[in-house]
Design an enzyme around this catalytic site. Structure first.
Site, PDB file in Angstrom:
ATOM      1  N   LYS A  37      36.065  43.806  20.737  1.00 50.04           N
ATOM      2  CA  LYS A  37      35.561  42.403  20.736  1.00 50.04           C
ATOM      3  C   LYS A  37      35.062  42.400  22.291  1.00 50.04           C
ATOM      4  O   LYS A  37      35.614  42.125  23.191  1.00 50.04           O
ATOM      5  CB  LYS A  37      36.521  41.273  20.711  1.00 50.04           C
TER       6      LYS A  37
ATOM      7  N   GLU B 213      44.778  44.125  32.001  1.00 53.50           N
ATOM      8  CA  GLU B 213      44.224  44.668  33.142  1.00 53.50           C
ATOM      9  C   GLU B 213      43.684  43.328  33.787  1.00 53.50           C
ATOM     10  O   GLU B 213      42.479  43.054  32.984  1.00 53.50           O
ATOM     11  CB  GLU B 213      43.084  45.633  33.076  1.00 53.50           C
TER      12      GLU B 213
ATOM     13  N   CYS C 104      36.746  43.601  39.411  1.00 54.86           N
ATOM     14  CA  CYS C 104      38.336  43.067  39.347  1.00 54.86           C
ATOM     15  C   CYS C 104      38.764  43.744  40.846  1.00 54.86           C
ATOM     16  O   CYS C 104      39.714  43.261  41.496  1.00 54.86           O
ATOM     17  CB  CYS C 104      38.941  43.519  38.213  1.00 54.86           C
TER      18      CYS C 104
ATOM     19  N   GLU D 114      41.025  34.234  43.251  1.00 58.91           N
ATOM     20  CA  GLU D 114      39.897  35.180  42.719  1.00 58.91           C
ATOM     21  C   GLU D 114      38.750  34.494  42.821  1.00 58.91           C
ATOM     22  O   GLU D 114      38.607  33.531  41.962  1.00 58.91           O
ATOM     23  CB  GLU D 114      40.282  36.042  41.456  1.00 58.91           C
TER      24      GLU D 114
HETATM   25  P1  NAD Z   1      38.184  36.132  30.258  1.00 61.90           P
HETATM   26  O1  NAD Z   1      39.852  36.321  30.372  1.00 61.90           O
HETATM   27  O2  NAD Z   1      37.507  34.644  30.392  1.00 61.90           O
HETATM   28  O3  NAD Z   1      37.801  36.999  29.024  1.00 61.90           O
HETATM   29  C1  NAD Z   1      38.048  38.378  28.879  1.00 61.90           C
HETATM   30  C2  NAD Z   1      37.783  38.699  27.291  1.00 61.90           C
HETATM   31  O4  NAD Z   1      38.665  37.751  26.608  1.00 61.90           O
HETATM   32  C3  NAD Z   1      36.483  38.189  26.663  1.00 61.90           C
HETATM   33  O5  NAD Z   1      36.143  38.981  25.675  1.00 61.90           O
HETATM   34  C4  NAD Z   1      36.782  36.420  26.029  1.00 61.90           C
HETATM   35  O6  NAD Z   1      35.899  36.445  24.954  1.00 61.90           O
HETATM   36  C5  NAD Z   1      38.205  36.774  25.486  1.00 61.90           C
HETATM   37  N1  NAD Z   1      38.963  35.697  25.166  1.00 61.90           N
HETATM   38  C6  NAD Z   1      38.840  34.614  25.606  1.00 61.90           C
HETATM   39  N2  NAD Z   1      39.755  33.703  25.325  1.00 61.90           N
HETATM   40  C7  NAD Z   1      40.671  34.478  24.511  1.00 61.90           C
HETATM   41  C8  NAD Z   1      41.986  34.209  23.856  1.00 61.90           C
HETATM   42  N3  NAD Z   1      42.461  33.153  23.798  1.00 61.90           N
HETATM   43  N4  NAD Z   1      42.461  35.088  23.032  1.00 61.90           N
HETATM   44  C9  NAD Z   1      41.886  36.483  23.109  1.00 61.90           C
HETATM   45  N5  NAD Z   1      40.919  36.765  23.777  1.00 61.90           N
HETATM   46  C10 NAD Z   1      40.304  35.672  24.696  1.00 61.90           C
HETATM   47  O7  NAD Z   1      37.650  36.943  31.652  1.00 61.90           O
HETATM   48  P2  NAD Z   1      36.219  37.167  32.241  1.00 61.90           P
HETATM   49  O8  NAD Z   1      35.815  36.034  32.736  1.00 61.90           O
HETATM   50  O9  NAD Z   1      35.284  37.882  30.750  1.00 61.90           O
HETATM   51  O10 NAD Z   1      36.223  38.275  33.147  1.00 61.90           O
HETATM   52  C11 NAD Z   1      36.451  38.152  34.247  1.00 61.90           C
HETATM   53  C12 NAD Z   1      37.887  38.378  34.590  1.00 61.90           C
HETATM   54  O11 NAD Z   1      38.127  39.681  34.493  1.00 61.90           O
HETATM   55  C13 NAD Z   1      38.303  38.259  36.164  1.00 61.90           C
HETATM   56  O12 NAD Z   1      39.455  37.616  36.605  1.00 61.90           O
HETATM   57  C14 NAD Z   1      38.554  39.951  36.518  1.00 61.90           C
HETATM   58  O13 NAD Z   1      39.306  40.007  37.775  1.00 61.90           O
HETATM   59  C15 NAD Z   1      39.137  40.599  35.276  1.00 61.90           C
HETATM   60  N6  NAD Z   1      38.664  41.888  35.275  1.00 61.90           N
HETATM   61  C16 NAD Z   1      39.927  42.689  35.264  1.00 61.90           C
HETATM   62  C17 NAD Z   1      39.467  44.032  35.442  1.00 61.90           C
HETATM   63  C18 NAD Z   1      40.855  45.110  35.756  1.00 61.90           C
HETATM   64  O14 NAD Z   1      40.662  46.420  35.276  1.00 61.90           O
HETATM   65  N7  NAD Z   1      42.046  44.619  36.183  1.00 61.90           N
HETATM   66  C19 NAD Z   1      38.407  44.398  35.349  1.00 61.90           C
HETATM   67  C20 NAD Z   1      37.293  43.722  34.925  1.00 61.90           C
HETATM   68  C21 NAD Z   1      37.567  42.188  35.047  1.00 61.90           C
END
Ligand code: NAD
Length: 496
Positions: free
Chosen positions: A154, A227, A261, A359
């Site tokens: 997804k 992650e 991240c 963050e």
């Molecule tokens: P997000 O949590 O908003 O979304 C991540 C994914 O989850 C998307 O595909 C989204 O559609 C999906 N999602 C949203 N609501 C959901 C739910 N209720 N159930 C299941 N899936 C759901 O994050 P984002 O804004 O897309 O990404 C930014 C964040 O990701 C930042 O906090 C960043 O630090 C983190 N990040 C972490 C890593 C790591 O390896 N630690 C890497 C990249 C990004």
């Protein structure tokens, strides 16, 4: 669902808004293809991964266009994504088979032997963010495939075309047609349906969503790796090569416009070098070119969209209100594109300001003087997050020792993050609110397997002998345990 180009705000296309029934059907299709894939020799699956690397390299320019178009990043940042998939494919093709090979295990009882076997979990669900749509989504999928699983991905709402094109390249490389499915759509609708249907969940995204995914995975009793976010700190010591520290930390703070991240968001410079470091860092930041070009010209691209811009603007506004100094940047640049924001350096940032604690996930970094390495370590660790950190010093041994004091999953010496990321043989992930589980290395593939232990008793069943009084059985068992302990202690080969 419409997909927008961050460089212009224009629509670049649309994708289906899948519903829970579509997700269940996709999982079924992956499941149907999985058994035959798992039956193929692991060497054959490894060969397929090598061809995935070939496909990504030979389609490099088209992939860079797609990553830039829907992700809005600078082309060099897009290149790191494509090359990461190639490196990860090669790593797991080379080392993956060993990580999941059957292994014999020690038994505590004579005349018995035990072996450990690893089977695929079945279908892995991947829920991925928009910031690195190839590096995270595709690189995390490769070990799942090598281990013999089907996968359903997804992608984030903003970046579905990277996932869809990558899937085509996987199929061209020899991955069976049904094995990899992509379901596009709303996060909660598609993501939660996915967690409910798969056998393992890999989630990368925000800590808030990660908590929701973890609780759903708990309800369905499936394992998950998460992650999540970070608030990564760096310490610059007086003996550091300042030119190198500036070059490395400018990259570490503004790569992918800070939407990374493991990006550095806080720098603690020893007061002996603080002013010089700050001035050189600001100069180097001002030399970065912000731009919306589909070539290797600009250094820094756009933010992904209006929500991210609003977060960055609110963090900088809060910093200003609390008396921080904006050394450079601090401005939205709609003249370049709707959500461009200048690389921003803050000083005098109070420890309780939003940009110091939460963050930002944007091109904003603070520089703060500290009196000692110990003070820097204390301040870096003063966060619920624990993803990445870095130490800058000419004394490598001391740097590595300070790195060990950081409460983070990865710590680099004289590099901001790439050294840890590129060590594909070593685990990568976060502690505390930054997540659970690891990608890369043995852990990055073993998590996609169920282990089975096969133990064989060569001298008859390990059960009480009929008609032998339990009192004697008990004495014999205790005697054996005592003798075995003593022998182990006396053995020159014993590891206790
Ligand atoms: P997000 O949590 O908003 O979304 C991540 C994914 O989850 C998307 O595909 C989204 O559609 C999906 N999602 C949203 N609501 C959901 C739910 N209720 N159930 C299941 N899936 C759901 O994050 P984002 O804004 O897309 O990404 C930014 C964040 O990701 C930042 O906090 C960043 O630090 C983190 N990040 C972490 C890593 C790591 O390896 N630690 C890497 C990249 C990004």
């Amino acid at each position: 669902m419409a997909v927008r180009a961050p460089f212009t705000g224009d629509d670049v296309g649309s994708v289906p808004a899948c519903q829970p029934a579509d997700v269940a059907a996709a999982v079924d299709r992956a499941r149907d293809a999985q058994a035959a894939w798992a039956d193929r020799p692991v060497a054959e699956r490894a060969e397929t991964l090598r061809r995935v690397g070939d496909q990504f390299l030979s389609n490099r320019d088209e992939l860079l266009d797609i990553v830039q178009l829907e992700g809005g990043k600078a082309r060099l940042d897009a290149l790191s994504e494509v090359l990461d998939v190639v490196m990860t494919a090669d790593y797991y093709a080379r080392r993956g088979p060993d990580h999941i090979a059957p292994a014999s295990r020690a038994s505590g009882i004579p005349l018995t032997r035990a072996s450990e076997h690893r089977d695929p979990v079945g279908v892995v669900g991947l829920i991925e963010p928009w910031n690195y749509p190839l590096t995270l989504a595709i690189s995390d999928m490769l070990p799942a495939l090598l281990a013999g699983n089907g996968v359903v991905l997804k992608p984030a709402e903003a970046t579905p075309f990277c996932a869809l094109r990558a899937r085509e390249l996987l199929v061209e490389a020899g991955v069976p047609e049904g094995l990899v499915q992509v379901v596009t759509g709303d996060g909660a609708t598609v993501g939660e349906a996915l967690v409910s249907n798969v056998d393992y969940v890999t989630f990368t995204g925000s800590t808030a969503t990660g908590r929701r995914v973890a609780s759903l995975a708990g309800e369905h009793l499936v394992d998950a790796s998460l992650e999540l976010g970070g608030k990564n700190g760096a310490v610059v010591l007086p003996d550091a090569d300042l030119a190198a520290a500036v070059r490395g930390l400018v990259h570490g703070s503004f790569a992918n416009a800070g939407q990374l991240c493991i990006a550095t968001e806080r720098i603690y410079a020893h007061e002996a070098v603080y002013e010089e470091f700050r001035d050189r860092f600001v100069d180097a930041t001002e030399a970065l070119e912000l731009g919306a070009a589909m070539d290797f010209g600009p250094d820094v691209g756009s933010l992904i969209g209006p929500d991210q811009l609003a977060t960055v603007e609110s963090h900088v506004a809060d910093a200003r209100e609390r008396g921080a100094t904006v050394e450079t940047g601090g401005r939205h640049r709609p003249d370049i594109g709707p959500t461009f924001y200048e690389p921003t350096v803050l000083t005098d940032l109070p420890a309780d300001a939003t940009a110091a604690c939460e963050e930002t996930f944007g091109p904003v970094v603070s520089i703060t003087p500290v009196g000692s390495a110990a003070e820097a370590v204390e301040r870096i660790n003063d966060t619920p997050y624990g993803l990445n950190g870095s130490v800058w010093t000419a004394d490598i041994d001391r740097g590595e020792s300070i790195a060990r004091d950081l409460d983070v999953g990865t710590a680099c010496v004289n590099d901001a993050y790439t050294a840890a990321w590129a060590a594909t043989d070593a685990p990568m992930g976060g502690v505390g609110d930054s997540g659970i589980g690891r990608r890369h290395g043995a852990e990055g593939i073993q998590k996609y397997t169920e282990s089975q232990t096969v133990a064989t008793a060569g001298g008859g069943p390990l059960a009480p002998v009929p008609r032998l009084p339990n009192r004697l059985t008990a004495a014999g068992m205790t005697l054996y345990t005592r003798a075995a302990r003593r022998l182990r202690r006396l053995s020159p080969f014993s590891r206790r």
